[in-house]
Design an enzyme around this catalytic site. Structure first.
Site, PDB file in Angstrom:
ATOM      1  N   LYS A 217      -9.753  -6.099   5.362  1.00 35.12           N
ATOM      2  CA  LYS A 217     -10.203  -4.861   5.024  1.00 35.12           C
ATOM      3  C   LYS A 217     -11.295  -5.105   3.940  1.00 35.12           C
ATOM      4  CE  LYS A 217      -6.406  -1.996   5.342  1.00 35.12           C
ATOM      5  NZ  LYS A 217      -5.401  -0.825   4.540  1.00 35.12           N
TER       6      LYS A 217
ATOM      7  N   ASP B 222      -7.269   5.264   3.418  1.00 37.66           N
ATOM      8  CA  ASP B 222      -6.125   4.984   3.049  1.00 37.66           C
ATOM      9  C   ASP B 222      -5.631   6.049   1.977  1.00 37.66           C
ATOM     10  OD1 ASP B 222      -5.323   3.205   4.811  1.00 37.66           O
ATOM     11  OD2 ASP B 222      -6.018   1.500   3.730  1.00 37.66           O
TER      12      ASP B 222
ATOM     13  N   GLY C 203      -4.852  -4.643  -3.352  1.00 36.38           N
ATOM     14  CA  GLY C 203      -5.776  -3.872  -2.845  1.00 36.38           C
ATOM     15  C   GLY C 203      -5.294  -2.703  -2.573  1.00 36.38           C
TER      16      GLY C 203
ATOM     17  N   ASN D 190       2.016  -3.620 -13.466  1.00 37.23           N
ATOM     18  CA  ASN D 190       2.004  -4.645 -12.386  1.00 37.23           C
ATOM     19  C   ASN D 190       2.699  -5.882 -13.197  1.00 37.23           C
ATOM     20  OD1 ASN D 190       1.201  -5.736  -9.830  1.00 37.23           O
ATOM     21  ND2 ASN D 190      -0.462  -6.905 -10.784  1.00 37.23           N
TER      22      ASN D 190
ATOM     23  N   GLY E  14       6.197   5.804   3.143  1.00 39.69           N
ATOM     24  CA  GLY E  14       4.668   5.763   3.450  1.00 39.69           C
ATOM     25  C   GLY E  14       4.431   6.170   4.889  1.00 39.69           C
TER      26      GLY E  14
HETATM   27  P1  ATR Z   1      -1.787  -5.480  -1.191  1.00 38.32           P
HETATM   28  O1  ATR Z   1      -3.071  -5.183  -0.133  1.00 38.32           O
HETATM   29  O2  ATR Z   1      -0.379  -4.974  -0.280  1.00 38.32           O
HETATM   30  O3  ATR Z   1      -2.155  -4.438  -2.031  1.00 38.32           O
HETATM   31  P2  ATR Z   1      -2.118  -7.560  -2.602  1.00 38.32           P
HETATM   32  O4  ATR Z   1      -3.524  -7.327  -3.082  1.00 38.32           O
HETATM   33  O5  ATR Z   1      -1.857  -9.040  -2.421  1.00 38.32           O
HETATM   34  O6  ATR Z   1      -1.593  -6.877  -1.453  1.00 38.32           O
HETATM   35  O7  ATR Z   1      -1.282  -6.995  -3.843  1.00 38.32           O
HETATM   36  C1  ATR Z   1       0.219  -7.315  -3.758  1.00 38.32           C
HETATM   37  C2  ATR Z   1       0.713  -6.602  -5.153  1.00 38.32           C
HETATM   38  O8  ATR Z   1       2.215  -6.435  -4.837  1.00 38.32           O
HETATM   39  C3  ATR Z   1       0.126  -7.183  -6.527  1.00 38.32           C
HETATM   40  O9  ATR Z   1       0.231  -5.933  -7.441  1.00 38.32           O
HETATM   41  C4  ATR Z   1       1.418  -7.973  -6.769  1.00 38.32           C
HETATM   42  O10 ATR Z   1       1.570  -8.189  -7.984  1.00 38.32           O
HETATM   43  P3  ATR Z   1       0.808  -9.447  -8.567  1.00 38.32           P
HETATM   44  O11 ATR Z   1      -0.660  -9.094  -8.966  1.00 38.32           O
HETATM   45  O12 ATR Z   1       1.513  -9.838  -9.794  1.00 38.32           O
HETATM   46  O13 ATR Z   1       0.813 -10.620  -7.526  1.00 38.32           O
HETATM   47  C5  ATR Z   1       2.630  -7.201  -6.199  1.00 38.32           C
HETATM   48  N1  ATR Z   1       3.924  -7.806  -5.778  1.00 38.32           N
HETATM   49  C6  ATR Z   1       3.869  -8.752  -4.704  1.00 38.32           C
HETATM   50  N2  ATR Z   1       5.172  -9.395  -4.755  1.00 38.32           N
HETATM   51  C7  ATR Z   1       5.962  -8.920  -5.858  1.00 38.32           C
HETATM   52  C8  ATR Z   1       7.061  -8.942  -6.452  1.00 38.32           C
HETATM   53  N3  ATR Z   1       7.980  -9.800  -5.744  1.00 38.32           N
HETATM   54  N4  ATR Z   1       7.643  -8.255  -7.293  1.00 38.32           N
HETATM   55  C9  ATR Z   1       6.739  -7.584  -7.983  1.00 38.32           C
HETATM   56  N5  ATR Z   1       5.228  -7.441  -7.721  1.00 38.32           N
HETATM   57  C10 ATR Z   1       4.886  -7.941  -6.502  1.00 38.32           C
END
Ligand code: ATR
Length: 274
Positions: free
Chosen positions: A68, A105, A133, A154, A241
Site C-alpha cells: 500500500k 479503508d 499503517g 500503542n 472487521g
Molecule cells: P498494519 O499495516 O497492520 O498496521 P504495521 O504498520 O506493521 O501493520 O502495524 C502493526 C501494529 O500492530 C503496530 O501498532 C504494532 O505495535 P508496535 O508499533 O509496537 O510494533 C502492533 N502490534 C503488532 N504485534 C503486536 C503485539 N503482539 N502486541 C501489541 N501490539 C502489536
C-alpha cells in the site's frame, strides 16, 4: 466478443483475498460486466506488475499487503484520504491516463460503524489500539465524524506520538502506551496485528463497560482474541472487521464504476462462507 472491463487485487500473498468474490457479487447485483482477478506480485516487482496490468487494459485495482505504501508512491494524483493515510488501497487509470490513488479503508470502517451498525460517532470518546499503517489509514475519516477525543495507545509509544503529530490539527488526539490509558471509552478499535500472534494488547479493564462498542479491524471464523476479551469484560456490542472489508470494496467499486452497490446481502453471503 469484446473483453470485459478488467480489475484486480494485487498483493503478496493474495490467493486468500476475498476481494474477487466481493466484487463479482457487486457486479452481478449492479449488472455491470467486469472481471476481477487476484494478481500475485513478486516482492520486488510491485510497480512492474501494476504497469503491466494497466498497459494491458486494466481499469482499476486494489492493493493489499505489503504494497500500500508503494502504491502511494506510484500514484500520480491522490485523494486527501490517501494523502493523509500515507497509503493507497485503490488505483484507477483516469481518462487522461493519469494514475489516481485513493484509500477506502478508513471510509469503509466509518460506513460500517455509522450505517451498518447504526452507531453515531459524534461526541464519542474513542480508544484506538495500535499505531501502524492500518491505524494511520483510518485517522482522517474518523476525525471527520467529530468524536470528542481519540486516544491512540500503542506498544511502542513513540509511534503513537508520531501519529498524534500528524493529526492533532484535525481534532482532539492524544497518545500513550497501553498501561497508561485512562478512563472509560464509548468505542474501542483494535488496529494492532497482535491477534495474528494470538496476543491481547494489555489494556486496563477500566476502559470499557457493557455499553462500550468494541471493534476489531481483523476478522475470522472465530471472534478475535480482542473481541473475546471484550465480551468477557461484559461489552455487549463486539464487531469484527468483515463489514469494513465489504465497505472498503464498495467504495472502490463506486470510484471505478460510478455506482454504489448494496452491501448488506454481500456481507451476509461472505459471513456464511467464512
Ligand atoms: P498494519 O499495516 O497492520 O498496521 P504495521 O504498520 O506493521 O501493520 O502495524 C502493526 C501494529 O500492530 C503496530 O501498532 C504494532 O505495535 P508496535 O508499533 O509496537 O510494533 C502492533 N502490534 C503488532 N504485534 C503486536 C503485539 N503482539 N502486541 C501489541 N501490539 C502489536
Amino acid at each position: 466478443m469484446d473483453m470485459a472491463d478488467q480489475y484486480a487485487v494485487i498483493g503478496h500473498p493474495v490467493a486468500h483475498s476475498k476481494s474477487p468474490k466481493i466484487h463479482s457479487l457487486f457486479a452481478q447485483q449492479t449488472q455491470q460486466r467486469l472481471e476481477y482477478k487476484a494478481v500475485l506480485a513478486p516482492m520486488d516487482g510491485f510497480s512492474a506488475t501494476v504497469r503491466d496490468f494497466f498497459l494491458f487494459g486494466g481499469l482499476g485495482c486494489n492493493v493489499t499487503v505489503p504494497f500500500k505504501q508503494e502504491a502511494w508512491q506510484m500514484a500520480q494524483q491522490r485523494s486527501t484520504y490517501a494523502e493523509q493515510a500515507g497509503a493507497v488501497n485503490t488505483l484507477m487509470r483516469q481518462a487522461d491516463g493519469i494514475l489516481y490513488g485513493h484509500n477506502t479503508d478508513g471510509i469503509g470502517l466509518i460506513r460500517d460503524l455509522q450505517i451498518n451498525q447504526q452507531y453515531a460517532l459524534t461526541n464519542q470518546r474513542v480508544l484506538i489500539l495500535g499505531a501502524g499503517g492500518a491505524v494511520r489509514g483510518i485517522m482522517q475519516p474518523l476525525l471527520e465524524t467529530n468524536p470528542s477525543e481519540v486516544w491512540i495507545a500503542n506498544r511502542t509509544e513513540a509511534t503513537a506520538a508520531e501519529l498524534v503529530g500528524l493529526f492533532e490539527r484535525q481534532g482532539q488526539v492524544r497518545s500513550s502506551g497501553f498501561s497508561a490509558i485512562q478512563g472509560r471509552f464509548d468505542l474501542i478499535i483494535n488496529g494492532t496485528s497482535a491477534s495474528l500472534q494470538g496476543d491481547m494488547p494489555p489494556i486496563p479493564s477500566t476502559c470499557l463497560d457493557a455499553d462500550t462498542v468494541c471493534y476489531d479491524m481483523m476478522y475470522g471464523q472465530e471472534p478475535t482474541i480482542f473481541l473475546k476479551w471484550a465480551k468477557q469484560q461484559g461489552a455487549e456490542r463486539c464487531i469484527d472487521g468483515l463489514g469494513m472489508l465489504v465497505e472498503q470494496a464498495a467504495e472502490a467499486f463506486l470510484l471505478w464504476r460510478g455506482i454504489r452497490p448494496e452491501t448488506t446481502s454481500v456481507l451476509t453471503t461472505l459471513r456464511a462462507s467464512l
